[in-house]
Scaffold this motif. Structure first.
Motif, mmCIF file in Angstrom:
data_model
loop_
_atom_site.group_PDB
_atom_site.id
_atom_site.type_symbol
_atom_site.label_atom_id
_atom_site.label_comp_id
_atom_site.label_asym_id
_atom_site.label_seq_id
_atom_site.Cartn_x
_atom_site.Cartn_y
_atom_site.Cartn_z
ATOM 1 N N ILE A 69 0.899 -1.427 0.168
ATOM 2 C CA ILE A 69 -0.080 -0.090 -0.095
ATOM 3 C C ILE A 69 0.953 1.181 -0.101
ATOM 4 O O ILE A 69 0.651 2.031 -0.875
ATOM 5 C CB ILE A 69 -0.866 -0.027 1.317
ATOM 6 N N VAL A 70 1.779 1.297 0.673
ATOM 7 C CA VAL A 70 2.586 2.389 1.183
ATOM 8 C C VAL A 70 3.459 2.700 -0.296
ATOM 9 O O VAL A 70 3.578 4.047 -0.711
ATOM 10 C CB VAL A 70 3.624 2.122 2.096
ATOM 11 N N LEU A 71 3.895 1.611 -1.096
ATOM 12 C CA LEU A 71 5.000 2.039 -2.113
ATOM 13 C C LEU A 71 4.134 2.029 -3.404
ATOM 14 O O LEU A 71 4.782 2.132 -4.464
ATOM 15 C CB LEU A 71 5.738 0.928 -2.358
ATOM 16 N N ARG A 96 -4.387 5.126 0.755
ATOM 17 C CA ARG A 96 -3.310 5.762 1.686
ATOM 18 C C ARG A 96 -4.247 6.821 2.432
ATOM 19 O O ARG A 96 -4.165 7.033 3.659
ATOM 20 C CB ARG A 96 -2.220 6.581 1.236
ATOM 21 N N GLY A 97 -4.965 7.734 1.774
ATOM 22 C CA GLY A 97 -5.595 8.634 2.360
ATOM 23 C C GLY A 97 -6.974 8.070 3.061
ATOM 24 O O GLY A 97 -6.996 8.589 4.447
ATOM 25 N N LEU A 98 -7.387 7.015 2.761
ATOM 26 C CA LEU A 98 -8.675 6.454 3.472
ATOM 27 C C LEU A 98 -8.041 5.802 4.813
ATOM 28 O O LEU A 98 -8.552 5.802 5.730
ATOM 29 C CB LEU A 98 -9.204 5.344 2.537
ATOM 30 N N ILE A 99 -6.774 5.141 4.684
ATOM 31 C CA ILE A 99 -6.232 4.548 5.759
ATOM 32 C C ILE A 99 -5.966 5.777 6.896
ATOM 33 O O ILE A 99 -6.131 5.222 8.040
ATOM 34 C CB ILE A 99 -5.010 3.598 5.482
ATOM 35 N N ALA A 100 -5.350 6.741 6.357
ATOM 36 C CA ALA A 100 -5.020 7.786 7.354
ATOM 37 C C ALA A 100 -6.540 8.305 8.086
ATOM 38 O O ALA A 100 -6.132 8.370 9.381
ATOM 39 C CB ALA A 100 -4.308 8.812 6.741
ATOM 40 N N ALA A 101 -7.350 8.422 7.336
ATOM 41 C CA ALA A 101 -8.660 8.739 8.017
ATOM 42 C C ALA A 101 -9.209 7.646 8.787
ATOM 43 O O ALA A 101 -9.513 7.931 9.906
ATOM 44 C CB ALA A 101 -9.971 8.966 6.738
ATOM 45 N N LEU A 102 -9.092 6.404 8.571
ATOM 46 C CA LEU A 102 -9.505 5.338 9.487
ATOM 47 C C LEU A 102 -8.973 5.288 10.700
ATOM 48 O O LEU A 102 -9.263 4.834 11.614
ATOM 49 C CB LEU A 102 -9.351 4.003 8.842
ATOM 50 N N LEU A 103 -7.407 5.802 10.624
ATOM 51 C CA LEU A 103 -6.773 5.649 11.842
ATOM 52 C C LEU A 103 -7.150 6.729 12.937
ATOM 53 O O LEU A 103 -6.475 6.668 14.006
ATOM 54 C CB LEU A 103 -4.961 5.896 11.597
ATOM 55 N N LEU A 104 -7.959 7.521 12.480
ATOM 56 C CA LEU A 104 -8.458 8.450 13.515
ATOM 57 C C LEU A 104 -9.553 8.215 14.101
ATOM 58 O O LEU A 104 -10.218 8.682 14.918
ATOM 59 C CB LEU A 104 -8.845 10.012 12.714
#
Ligand SMILES: Cc1cc2nc3c(=O)[nH]c(=O)nc-3n(C[C@H](O)[C@H](O)[C@H](O)COP(=O)(O)OP(=O)(O)OC[C@H]3O[C@@H](n4cnc5c(N)ncnc54)[C@H](O)[C@@H]3O)c2cc1C
Length: 404
Positions: free
Chosen positions: A358-360, A370-378
């Motif tokens: 995912i990251v690379l 990546r944006g979705l995962i960052a939002a989910l982490l919140l």
């Protein structure tokens, strides 16, 4: 008569700790290391709570503070240069064993120095194992080369702790399954970054850069690249590569990298491998550490799981070797070592597989995911999943107890 009860090939974290534990319990052990200087072999240096716990259980807790180390105080994660997570790495978060970046040559010197105080220990430095000795299909020893010449050494069990390019794995006929992670890592150190004592991870646009303060008061940089692209980086030259990294991080670190780009002379490539042998033993020989399961660098696991392998190997080998080391009992003990370690190793390798994809990713879906995962982490649920993953990497799947 055999030269020893056990021969351990390779004095990395797995082999040096196992040899120390065996000798400490009165088992005659010969440890062979091809290098004459531990600094000549590159290793990861982040010790996590699981690895620190293993060293403490070995009875070495009082010696650890004297080994050069740096304890990161914060972990900051950036997505596209925006800070998304900032964590104070308080000892309480890690059951009193916060991660440290520790000098591996000094740790290994300490392990062999402690082992050398035990009469059952024999250490051959600069001894390259070239072949396994067999009798009636069973491994019974090794052929090794030193400056003095060739040696044939015999023992009831041979443990291959000789790392990712293990000779014992190759000569023992072990088969491995590989995961093929999509990345390689470029490593380099630059001078210290002001008073920074933490760790940072920069993600985004298909790149990952990790920076942390090292035990020798410098800044370690790990730059994840797509597998096979190091040649292209070298062709473009260090200046261009540093510029690419500088464009990916926050302005404070960018200017530090640009200022010190002249100090980066030989970036080092870590060819990322993740594999595992399908069976960890063959009659008379066992693999542990990277030799049995080379770990991806995700989550800094290799050193820590290698130390835990050594505890479990000692638990099972000490009683059978003490009892005279009959072949059937040794082979059963080796199968038990694999059965005990396999659940953790396979869980960790599974957990390591997804993040780099995912990251690379440079595919069209990379940035939105990546944006979705960052939002989910919140969200609380996202944090719970991330915390479970972090717990596996920090503490292992379940406690490993040394009971011999
Ligand atoms: C660049 C890089 C960064 C890493 N970062 C991390 C990290 O941050 N955290 C982490 O936990 N792990 C990290 N790792 C992985 C970690 O270094 C390994 O998983 C760990 O060292 C494995 O320990 P080991 O004892 O099994 O093998 P090794 O440390 O590889 O030791 C094997 C030893 O065997 C010796 N040897 C090999 N062949 C022979 C032979 N034929 N005869 C005699 N001796 C022999 C070698 O010289 C070596 O000393 C990293 C690895 C690399 C390369």
């Amino acid at each position: 008569m055999a030269d020893a009860d056990a021969i351990v090939v390779g004095a990395g974290p797995a082999g040096a700790s196992l040899a120390f534990l065996l000798a400490d319990r009165g088992i005659r052990v010969t440890l062979l290391e091809r290098q004459s200087d531990f600094a000549r072999e590159f290793r990861g240096e982040i010790l996590l709570p699981s690895g620190i716990d293993a060293l403490q259980q070995m009875g070495l807790a009082n010696l650890l503070p004297s080994i050069p180390q740096s304890r990161p105080t914060t972990l900051s994660v950036y997505l596209n240069q925006n800070l998304v997570i900032e964590l104070a790495l308080e000892p309480a978060l890690f059951a009193g064993r916060p991660p440290v970046a520790m000098s591996q040559p000094a740790l290994l010197e300490m392990l062999v120095a402690e082992a050398s105080k035990r009469p059952a220990f024999c250490f051959l430095r600069g001894a390259l194992v070239r072949e396994l000795l067999r009798e009636e299909g069973r491994v019974v020893g090794v052929r090794a080369q030193t400056a003095e010449g060739e040696h044939l050494l015999h023992a009831a069990v041979v443990v291959g702790a000789d790392g990712r390019a293990s000779l014992v794995r190759r000569r023992g006929g072990f088969e491995a399954k590989e995961q093929a992670p999509p990345m390689d890592i470029v490593w380099c150190k630059v001078p210290r970054f002001h008073e920074f004592r933490g760790a940072r991870a920069y993600l985004g646009r298909g790149h990952l850069l990790i920076a942390y303060h090292t035990w020798d008061d410098r800044l370690q940089i790990a730059w994840a690249i797509l597998k096979g692209t190091f040649g292209e980086i070298r062709r473009r030259g260090v200046g261009e590569w540093v510029e690419e990294m500088a464009n990916h991080v926050t302005p404070d670190l960018s200017s530090h990298l640009r200022t010190h780009k002249g100090t980066i002379v030989h970036p080092f490539l870590l060819d990322v491998v993740s594999d595992r042998v399908t069976c960890w033993s063959t009659p008379g020989a066992l693999l542990i550490g990277d030799a049995a399961h080379t770990m991806s660098p995700v989550g800094g696991q290799g050193l820590n799981v290698a130390l835990r392998d050594a505890l479990v190997a000692a638990n099972h080998l000490v009683p059978v070797l003490r009892a005279g080391g009959d072949p059937a009992s040794i082979d059963l003990a080796m199968r038990r070592i694999e059965a005990e370690r396999l659940p953790e190793i396979s869980s960790v390798q599974r957990a390591q597989a997804l993040p780099p994809r995912i990251v690379l990713s440079r595919a069209w879906w990379g940035e939105p995911v990546r944006g979705l995962i960052a939002a989910l982490l919140l969200t609380p649920q996202g944090r719970r999943v991330a915390a479970a993953q972090a717990r596996l990497f920090a503490f292992g799947k379940s406690p490993v107890q040394l009971f011999v």
